[in-house]
Design an enzyme around this catalytic site. Structure first.
Site, PDB file in Angstrom:
ATOM      1  N   CYS B  89      41.396  39.854  33.857  1.00  0.00           N
ATOM      2  CA  CYS B  89      41.271  39.099  35.095  1.00  0.00           C
ATOM      3  C   CYS B  89      42.621  39.078  35.795  1.00  0.00           C
ATOM      4  O   CYS B  89      43.104  38.041  36.225  1.00  0.00           O
ATOM      5  CB  CYS B  89      40.736  37.700  34.858  1.00  0.00           C
ATOM      6  SG  CYS B  89      41.464  36.882  33.451  1.00  0.00           S
ATOM      7  N   GLY B  90      43.224  40.236  35.895  1.00  0.00           N
ATOM      8  CA  GLY B  90      44.461  40.361  36.645  1.00  0.00           C
ATOM      9  C   GLY B  90      45.575  39.551  36.026  1.00  0.00           C
ATOM     10  O   GLY B  90      45.685  39.444  34.814  1.00  0.00           O
TER      11      GLY B  90
END
Lengths: 132, 294
Positions: B89-90
């Site tokens: 998720c980044g």
């Protein structure tokens, strides 16, 4: 009868918001009914039934502790948990009672035990009130 | 030079990856909507709680309970680091951890003791390397699908129990505030001792003067029940914001990944077509020159 603003919120969502005529609140020091122009009060709640009177219709909700805040702008109930009475059933209350009984067994201090015992009594009251 | 078969394999593997990232993006979008809804639904409670607390705290004379005024010390800091259970998720997890880490180093160089409580596995994984000894506990919420108040309440209770046992003096919550899909702000929030919104107190004092509150049972008792609940509510709010931020971050990072995969496929396809054409040309030349030689 004059109406005032009432809000019932639980941590998860806003359950009720609107103008009502009277609300019966299960305070820890006893049940009280709030109508328009009630003095500013702050009370803790015990497990019990909140009765909302909207003039034409009535609604009953089960709350499990929390706070009631009466101010000049209206009544706000911050409930720990709130369930409409229609969705409440015997099993659910039994489960709550069982939880409370476990709390009594787990309680370490006198205060905690006393509170848990009180809670059982209050829940049993609710059970009786609902006629379950 | 890679053979045609290698190129074909590479293209099909990137295509498979693209399908996965695309699916993850769509799942994150659906989850984000739900997380956003529940974060919004929880907002009224937290807001009312804040105003009620400001009301009551504004009326309290003297120090009040320890949860409000603190225990007078400032030596042991507990950092409650809330992160996600999953990666991909980044920079979502790393940015929260980075903020917590900077804070921890700042506190340690000021001579304070730092303890860390991790909520969520990813933060634990990242912090473990540097703060092995300081991590008091890891709370996993892996099994939780939809964040409910009953998930946050035990964490709040645990914090209070630890505070009462004198294990720390100040607790700070680290989480990511959700602004939009592309913007999540890592935030720190001090929860013990409680920070009361100063403007709220001033306002409460104004209105309080005109309408004195009646307290049932008593001011002190109400505050004593209100403050622990407030901590659980703050934790709950942080977890909800985190859930929305996580999905937002995942959505945008998976969107990026899908786009990158698309570009890669395009490039690889061009290379593949060129080398195929070159091969055909080469074969033709061989045939023609073979025929001429006869």
């Amino acid at each position: 009868m004059a109406a005032f603003h009432f809000e019932l919120v639980s941590p998860e969502r806003l359950l009720f918001s609107g103008d009502v005529e009277a609300v019966a609140v299960p305070g820890t020091e006893g049940q009280f009914t709030v109508m328009k122009g009630h003095a500013a009060t702050m009370s803790t709640l015990k497990p019990g039934i909140v009765e909302v009177d909207r003039g034409s219709s009535k609604q009953r909700l089960f709350v499990r502790g929390g706070f009631a805040d009466v101010s000049s702008t209206g009544l706000t109930i911050l409930a720990e948990q709130a369930i409409p009475v229609e969705e409440l059933d015997l099993a659910r209350i039994e489960r709550e009672i069982k939880n409370a009984q476990e709390d009594v067994a787990d309680a370490t201090g006198d205060d905690a035990r006393r509170m848990a015992v009180e809670k059982i009594a209050q829940l049993q009251e609710v059970k009786a009130a609902l006629g379950l | 030079m890679a053979s045609l078969k290698d190129l074909r394999n590479r293209i099909s593997s990137v295509k498979a990856t693209q399908k996965i990232t695309k699916a993850m993006q769509m799942v994150a979008a659906a989850k984000l909507r739900r997380a956003q809804l529940s974060a919004e639904a929880a907002r009224p409670y937290a807001e009312r709680m804040e105003s009620v607390l400001a009301n009551v705290a504004g009326g309290v004379t003297g120090g009040g309970p320890v949860l409000l005024s603190g225990n007078g010390r400032d030596d042991v800091h507990l950092l409650v680091v809330c992160t996600a259970e999953r990666g991909l998720c980044g920079a979502f997890n790393s940015s929260i951890v980075r903020l917590a880490r900077e804070r921890a180093f700042a506190l340690m160089s000021a001579g304070k003791t730092v303890k860390i409580l991790c909520v969520g596995k990813k933060g634990y994984d990242q912090l473990r390397r540097q703060f092995e000894k300081q991590i008091v506990e890891l709370i996993e919420l892996r099994s939780v699908k939809q964040m409910a108040f009953t998930d946050a309440d035990p964490i709040g209770k645990k914090l209070i129990a630890m505070f009462e046992a004198g294990e720390f003096d100040v607790a700070t919550l680290f989480f990511s505030r959700f602004r939009s899909v592309i913007l999540q702000i890592p935030t720190e929030l001090q929860i013990i001792p409680a920070q009361i919104n100063a403007a709220g107190v001033a306002q409460a004092a104004d209105t309080g003067a005109s309408a004195p509150y009646e307290y049932e049972p008593g001011e002190a008792e109400i505050l004593a029940t209100l403050l622990p609940r407030n901590i659980s509510v703050q934790v709950f709010r942080a977890l909800l914001e985190n859930a929305a931020s996580e999905q937002g971050a995942r959505m945008s990072s998976m969107d990026n990944a899908t786009r990158n995969a698309g570009e890669m496929i395009k490039k690889q396809t061009i290379i593949y077509n060129r080398s195929r054409q070159a091969m055909i040309t080469k074969e033709l030349i061989e045939i023609i020159s073979g025929a001429e030689a006869l």
